[in-house]
Design a protein around this motif. Sequence first.
Motif, PDB file in Angstrom:
ATOM      1  N   ASP A 241       0.824  -1.206   0.000  1.00 18.22           N
ATOM      2  CA  ASP A 241       0.000   0.000   0.000  1.00 18.22           C
ATOM      3  C   ASP A 241       0.863   1.263   0.000  1.00 18.22           C
ATOM      4  OD1 ASP A 241      -2.389  -1.568   0.184  1.00 18.22           O
ATOM      5  OD2 ASP A 241      -1.964  -1.812   2.334  1.00 18.22           O
ATOM      6  N   VAL A 242       1.882   1.261   0.824  1.00 16.04           N
ATOM      7  CA  VAL A 242       2.781   2.409   0.899  1.00 16.04           C
ATOM      8  C   VAL A 242       3.565   2.534  -0.407  1.00 16.04           C
ATOM      9  CG1 VAL A 242       4.746   3.429   2.124  1.00 16.04           C
ATOM     10  CG2 VAL A 242       2.947   2.239   3.403  1.00 16.04           C
ATOM     11  N   ARG A 243       4.005   1.397  -0.911  1.00 14.34           N
ATOM     12  CA  ARG A 243       4.761   1.384  -2.169  1.00 14.34           C
ATOM     13  C   ARG A 243       3.914   1.951  -3.307  1.00 14.34           C
ATOM     14  NH1 ARG A 243       6.301  -2.106  -6.498  1.00 14.34           N
ATOM     15  NH2 ARG A 243       8.523  -1.915  -6.894  1.00 14.34           N
ATOM     16  N   SER A 244       2.651   1.607  -3.316  1.00 15.74           N
ATOM     17  CA  SER A 244       1.749   2.117  -4.345  1.00 15.74           C
ATOM     18  C   SER A 244       1.645   3.638  -4.292  1.00 15.74           C
ATOM     19  CB  SER A 244       0.370   1.476  -4.165  1.00 15.74           C
ATOM     20  OG  SER A 244      -0.531   2.014  -5.084  1.00 15.74           O
ATOM     21  N   VAL A 245       1.548   4.192  -3.105  1.00 15.00           N
ATOM     22  CA  VAL A 245       1.500   5.651  -2.950  1.00 15.00           C
ATOM     23  C   VAL A 245       2.819   6.252  -3.445  1.00 15.00           C
ATOM     24  CG1 VAL A 245       1.354   7.551  -1.280  1.00 15.00           C
ATOM     25  CG2 VAL A 245      -0.138   5.565  -1.028  1.00 15.00           C
ATOM     26  N   ALA A 246       3.930   5.627  -3.074  1.00 13.96           N
ATOM     27  CA  ALA A 246       5.253   6.122  -3.481  1.00 13.96           C
ATOM     28  C   ALA A 246       5.418   6.050  -5.006  1.00 13.96           C
ATOM     29  CB  ALA A 246       6.351   5.339  -2.784  1.00 13.96           C
ATOM     30  N   ILE A 247       4.961   4.979  -5.606  1.00 12.26           N
ATOM     31  CA  ILE A 247       5.055   4.853  -7.070  1.00 12.26           C
ATOM     32  C   ILE A 247       4.221   5.933  -7.741  1.00 12.26           C
ATOM     33  CG2 ILE A 247       4.366   3.415  -9.037  1.00 12.26           C
ATOM     34  CD1 ILE A 247       5.266   0.977  -7.341  1.00 12.26           C
ATOM     35  N   GLY A 248       3.024   6.155  -7.239  1.00 15.77           N
ATOM     36  CA  GLY A 248       2.172   7.209  -7.798  1.00 15.77           C
ATOM     37  C   GLY A 248       2.847   8.570  -7.710  1.00 15.77           C
ATOM     38  N   LYS A 249       3.471   8.830  -6.582  1.00 18.69           N
ATOM     39  CA  LYS A 249       4.160  10.114  -6.408  1.00 18.69           C
ATOM     40  C   LYS A 249       5.345  10.214  -7.354  1.00 18.69           C
ATOM     41  CE  LYS A 249       4.467  14.014  -4.704  1.00 18.69           C
ATOM     42  NZ  LYS A 249       3.324  14.902  -4.893  1.00 18.69           N
ATOM     43  N   LYS A 250       6.088   9.140  -7.492  1.00 15.62           N
ATOM     44  CA  LYS A 250       7.256   9.139  -8.383  1.00 15.62           C
ATOM     45  C   LYS A 250       6.822   9.401  -9.828  1.00 15.62           C
ATOM     46  CE  LYS A 250      11.301   6.324  -9.594  1.00 15.62           C
ATOM     47  NZ  LYS A 250      11.362   6.710 -10.954  1.00 15.62           N
ATOM     48  N   LEU A 251       5.754   8.748 -10.275  1.00 19.25           N
ATOM     49  CA  LEU A 251       5.254   8.969 -11.635  1.00 19.25           C
ATOM     50  C   LEU A 251       4.814  10.424 -11.825  1.00 19.25           C
ATOM     51  CD1 LEU A 251       3.234   5.675 -12.195  1.00 19.25           C
ATOM     52  CD2 LEU A 251       5.421   6.325 -13.233  1.00 19.25           C
ATOM     53  N   HIS A 252       4.142  10.948 -10.821  1.00 17.49           N
ATOM     54  CA  HIS A 252       3.710  12.349 -10.884  1.00 17.49           C
ATOM     55  C   HIS A 252       4.924  13.278 -10.998  1.00 17.49           C
ATOM     56  CE1 HIS A 252       1.340  15.929 -10.081  1.00 17.49           C
ATOM     57  NE2 HIS A 252       2.230  16.257  -9.158  1.00 17.49           N
ATOM     58  N   LEU A 253       5.952  13.019 -10.191  1.00 17.71           N
ATOM     59  CA  LEU A 253       7.163  13.854 -10.232  1.00 17.71           C
ATOM     60  C   LEU A 253       7.865  13.737 -11.578  1.00 17.71           C
ATOM     61  CD1 LEU A 253       8.624  13.315  -6.645  1.00 17.71           C
ATOM     62  CD2 LEU A 253       7.534  15.370  -7.560  1.00 17.71           C
TER      63      LEU A 253
END
Length: 143
Positions: free
Chosen positions: A80-92
């Motif tokens: 779950d945390v990894r998913s949030v981090a991946i989403g943020k990375k893609l956004h960045l």
Amino acid sequence: MLTIGKLALRVDVTTDTIRYYEKEGLLAPARKTDAGYRLYDDAAIRRLRFIKQAQHCGFSLAEIRELLALKRSDAACCKDVRSVAIGKKLHLEHKIKALRVMSQALSELIMICDDETKPLQECPILAALESSMEKQSKGDRND
């Protein structure tokens, strides 16, 4: 136990920031003394440092709130945390691409302006921006 001023100094934020985080539910409300002074424990220090580090990684306060909720959740896992981090990375990464395009456009505008002594009415940068705006405006009308 630390007062709000000492906590602010310890984690390098303002007292207003601490009050705001409390108001937004990012930080548990402080225990108050009989005199009304707010007192914070080590958990508050850890929480504020977590928030600052997450902000340093580009997470918004809403995303940090989500991470904190996951951290407290018994049902959440690293996925779950990894998913949030991946989403943020893609956004960045998307933002970085957009910034590179903007930087390239500015480089091109700067290159067409080779005479800094020209009067403002002849500025090729302003002319190019106005021309671009007109093209965009015509395109909007045709849509």
